[in-house]
Write a protein that holds these residues in place. Structure first.
Motif, PDB file in Angstrom:
ATOM      1  N   LEU A  20       0.831  -1.211   0.000  1.00 54.16           N
ATOM      2  CA  LEU A  20       0.000   0.000   0.000  1.00 54.16           C
ATOM      3  C   LEU A  20       0.862   1.257   0.000  1.00 54.16           C
ATOM      4  N   LEU A  21       1.957   1.224   0.755  1.00 54.44           N
ATOM      5  CA  LEU A  21       2.869   2.368   0.778  1.00 54.44           C
ATOM      6  C   LEU A  21       3.472   2.597  -0.600  1.00 54.44           C
ATOM      7  N   GLN A  22       3.920   1.530  -1.241  1.00 61.56           N
ATOM      8  CA  GLN A  22       4.512   1.674  -2.570  1.00 61.56           C
ATOM      9  C   GLN A  22       3.490   2.210  -3.575  1.00 61.56           C
ATOM     10  N   ALA A  23       2.281   1.688  -3.520  1.00 65.45           N
ATOM     11  CA  ALA A  23       1.236   2.167  -4.430  1.00 65.45           C
ATOM     12  C   ALA A  23       0.937   3.641  -4.185  1.00 65.45           C
ATOM     13  N   GLY A  24       0.809   4.016  -2.923  1.00 67.62           N
ATOM     14  CA  GLY A  24       0.538   5.407  -2.594  1.00 67.62           C
ATOM     15  C   GLY A  24       1.656   6.334  -3.045  1.00 67.62           C
ATOM     16  N   LEU A  25       2.894   5.896  -2.851  1.00 67.63           N
ATOM     17  CA  LEU A  25       4.026   6.717  -3.276  1.00 67.63           C
ATOM     18  C   LEU A  25       4.027   6.914  -4.790  1.00 67.63           C
ATOM     19  N   VAL A  26       3.760   5.853  -5.535  1.00 69.60           N
ATOM     20  CA  VAL A  26       3.731   5.980  -6.997  1.00 69.60           C
ATOM     21  C   VAL A  26       2.586   6.911  -7.412  1.00 69.60           C
ATOM     22  N   GLY A  27       1.384   6.661  -6.901  1.00 66.44           N
ATOM     23  CA  GLY A  27       0.242   7.501  -7.252  1.00 66.44           C
ATOM     24  C   GLY A  27       0.433   8.947  -6.849  1.00 66.44           C
ATOM     25  N   GLY A  28       0.954   9.171  -5.649  1.00 60.93           N
ATOM     26  CA  GLY A  28       1.192  10.529  -5.173  1.00 60.93           C
ATOM     27  C   GLY A  28       2.232  11.256  -6.008  1.00 60.93           C
ATOM     28  N   HIS A  29       3.316  10.560  -6.339  1.00 63.11           N
ATOM     29  CA  HIS A  29       4.366  11.192  -7.130  1.00 63.11           C
ATOM     30  C   HIS A  29       3.910  11.488  -8.561  1.00 63.11           C
ATOM     31  N   ALA A  31       0.854  12.123  -9.584  1.00 66.04           N
ATOM     32  CA  ALA A  31      -0.042  13.278  -9.499  1.00 66.04           C
ATOM     33  C   ALA A  31       0.747  14.553  -9.188  1.00 66.04           C
ATOM     34  N   ALA A  32       1.666  14.463  -8.241  1.00 77.42           N
ATOM     35  CA  ALA A  32       2.434  15.639  -7.834  1.00 77.42           C
ATOM     36  C   ALA A  32       3.280  16.179  -8.987  1.00 77.42           C
ATOM     37  N   LEU A  33       3.976  15.296  -9.675  1.00 84.63           N
ATOM     38  CA  LEU A  33       4.823  15.756 -10.773  1.00 84.63           C
ATOM     39  C   LEU A  33       3.996  16.373 -11.900  1.00 84.63           C
ATOM     40  N   THR A  50       5.227  26.662  -5.170  1.00 88.45           N
ATOM     41  CA  THR A  50       4.156  26.484  -4.208  1.00 88.45           C
ATOM     42  C   THR A  50       3.516  25.109  -4.348  1.00 88.45           C
ATOM     43  N   ALA A  51       3.268  24.698  -5.580  1.00 85.38           N
ATOM     44  CA  ALA A  51       2.693  23.370  -5.825  1.00 85.38           C
ATOM     45  C   ALA A  51       3.646  22.282  -5.346  1.00 85.38           C
ATOM     46  N   ALA A  52       4.941  22.478  -5.562  1.00 85.11           N
ATOM     47  CA  ALA A  52       5.934  21.489  -5.115  1.00 85.11           C
ATOM     48  C   ALA A  52       5.949  21.377  -3.594  1.00 85.11           C
ATOM     49  N   ILE A  53       5.825  22.494  -2.899  1.00 88.27           N
ATOM     50  CA  ILE A  53       5.783  22.460  -1.429  1.00 88.27           C
ATOM     51  C   ILE A  53       4.546  21.719  -0.954  1.00 88.27           C
ATOM     52  N   GLY A  54       3.389  22.044  -1.516  1.00 88.97           N
ATOM     53  CA  GLY A  54       2.152  21.369  -1.123  1.00 88.97           C
ATOM     54  C   GLY A  54       2.195  19.880  -1.387  1.00 88.97           C
ATOM     55  N   ALA A  55       2.711  19.485  -2.552  1.00 85.49           N
ATOM     56  CA  ALA A  55       2.796  18.068  -2.895  1.00 85.49           C
ATOM     57  C   ALA A  55       3.779  17.343  -1.979  1.00 85.49           C
ATOM     58  N   ALA A  56       4.918  17.967  -1.704  1.00 85.56           N
ATOM     59  CA  ALA A  56       5.922  17.332  -0.847  1.00 85.56           C
ATOM     60  C   ALA A  56       5.399  17.131   0.571  1.00 85.56           C
ATOM     61  N   VAL A  57       4.745  18.136   1.109  1.00 89.29           N
ATOM     62  CA  VAL A  57       4.189  18.012   2.460  1.00 89.29           C
ATOM     63  C   VAL A  57       3.135  16.905   2.501  1.00 89.29           C
ATOM     64  N   THR A  58       2.323  16.815   1.472  1.00 81.74           N
ATOM     65  CA  THR A  58       1.290  15.776   1.411  1.00 81.74           C
ATOM     66  C   THR A  58       1.910  14.391   1.345  1.00 81.74           C
ATOM     67  N   ILE A  59       2.922  14.221   0.523  1.00 81.46           N
ATOM     68  CA  ILE A  59       3.576  12.908   0.401  1.00 81.46           C
ATOM     69  C   ILE A  59       4.252  12.520   1.710  1.00 81.46           C
ATOM     70  N   THR A 124      -2.533  15.589  -5.101  1.00 79.93           N
ATOM     71  CA  THR A 124      -1.600  14.578  -4.607  1.00 79.93           C
ATOM     72  C   THR A 124      -2.321  13.575  -3.710  1.00 79.93           C
ATOM     73  N   VAL A 125      -3.212  14.052  -2.865  1.00 79.96           N
ATOM     74  CA  VAL A 125      -4.005  13.142  -2.028  1.00 79.96           C
ATOM     75  C   VAL A 125      -4.829  12.209  -2.908  1.00 79.96           C
ATOM     76  N   LEU A 126      -5.470  12.748  -3.921  1.00 83.17           N
ATOM     77  CA  LEU A 126      -6.285  11.910  -4.810  1.00 83.17           C
ATOM     78  C   LEU A 126      -5.428  10.896  -5.554  1.00 83.17           C
ATOM     79  N   GLY A 127      -4.266  11.325  -6.051  1.00 82.44           N
ATOM     80  CA  GLY A 127      -3.370  10.397  -6.730  1.00 82.44           C
ATOM     81  C   GLY A 127      -2.920   9.281  -5.819  1.00 82.44           C
ATOM     82  N   TRP A 128      -2.579   9.631  -4.573  1.00 73.14           N
ATOM     83  CA  TRP A 128      -2.147   8.643  -3.582  1.00 73.14           C
ATOM     84  C   TRP A 128      -3.275   7.655  -3.317  1.00 73.14           C
TER      85      TRP A 128
END
Length: 148
Positions: A20-29, A31-33, A50-59, A124-128
């Motif tokens: 689940l962690l691996q899947a979330g990391l792939v999905g989050g990244h 979406a974030a990228l 700003t988007a990079a900060i928000g995505a990084a904090v979420t991940i 990023t949350v949705l992607g994760w």
């Protein structure tokens, strides 16, 4: 006893949490990228940063959550619940401290783009979650009632 240098095999609970962690990391990244790239191209460097900060904090927020779950995956349900709750309170408190610091120094953070921050966090949350739920829906979890 295991030989030096050899690892013990992971338990099924830890393996599932790891998947689940691996899947979330792939999905989050992914979406974030995508979101950071779009804001960088369409909104400029401030929106992209700003988007990079928000995505990084979420991940980081979600990675810590599943990391704690992996650490206590084989424990009793009460320990798992307490660990999750303690982790959640700690993570939310740290976010609150960061928010208070930003609000106390608003003039230093005036370059932040609120739309980019919001879209990056939500995206990023949705992607994760989408990829994590997809993997979870295909995961084999043995369920049974104890004979006693």
């Amino acid at each position: 006893m295991t030989e030096p240098g050899r690892r013990r095999p992971l338990s099924p609970h830890v393996r599932r949490a790891q998947q689940l962690l691996q899947a979330g990391l792939v999905g989050g990244h992914v979406a974030a990228l995508t979101i950071v790239g779009l804001f960088l191209a369409l909104g400029g460097p401030n929106a992209g940063a700003t988007a990079a900060i928000g995505a990084a904090v979420t991940i980081v927020f979600y990675t810590i959550a599943l990391g704690v779950q992996m650490a206590v995956a084989d424990a009793s349900p009460k320990v798992v619940l307490f660990a999750w709750f303690a982790s959640y309170v700690t993570r939310v408190s740290l976010l609150g401290v960061c928010l208070a610091a930003v609000l106390a120094n608003a003039e230093r953070w005036a370059w932040l783009d609120p739309v980019a921050l919001f879209v990056a966090v939500v995206g990023t949350v949705l992607g994760w979650l989408v990829l994590e739920l997809f993997v979870y829906s295909r995961m084999r979890v043995p369920v049974y009632d104890d004979p006693s």
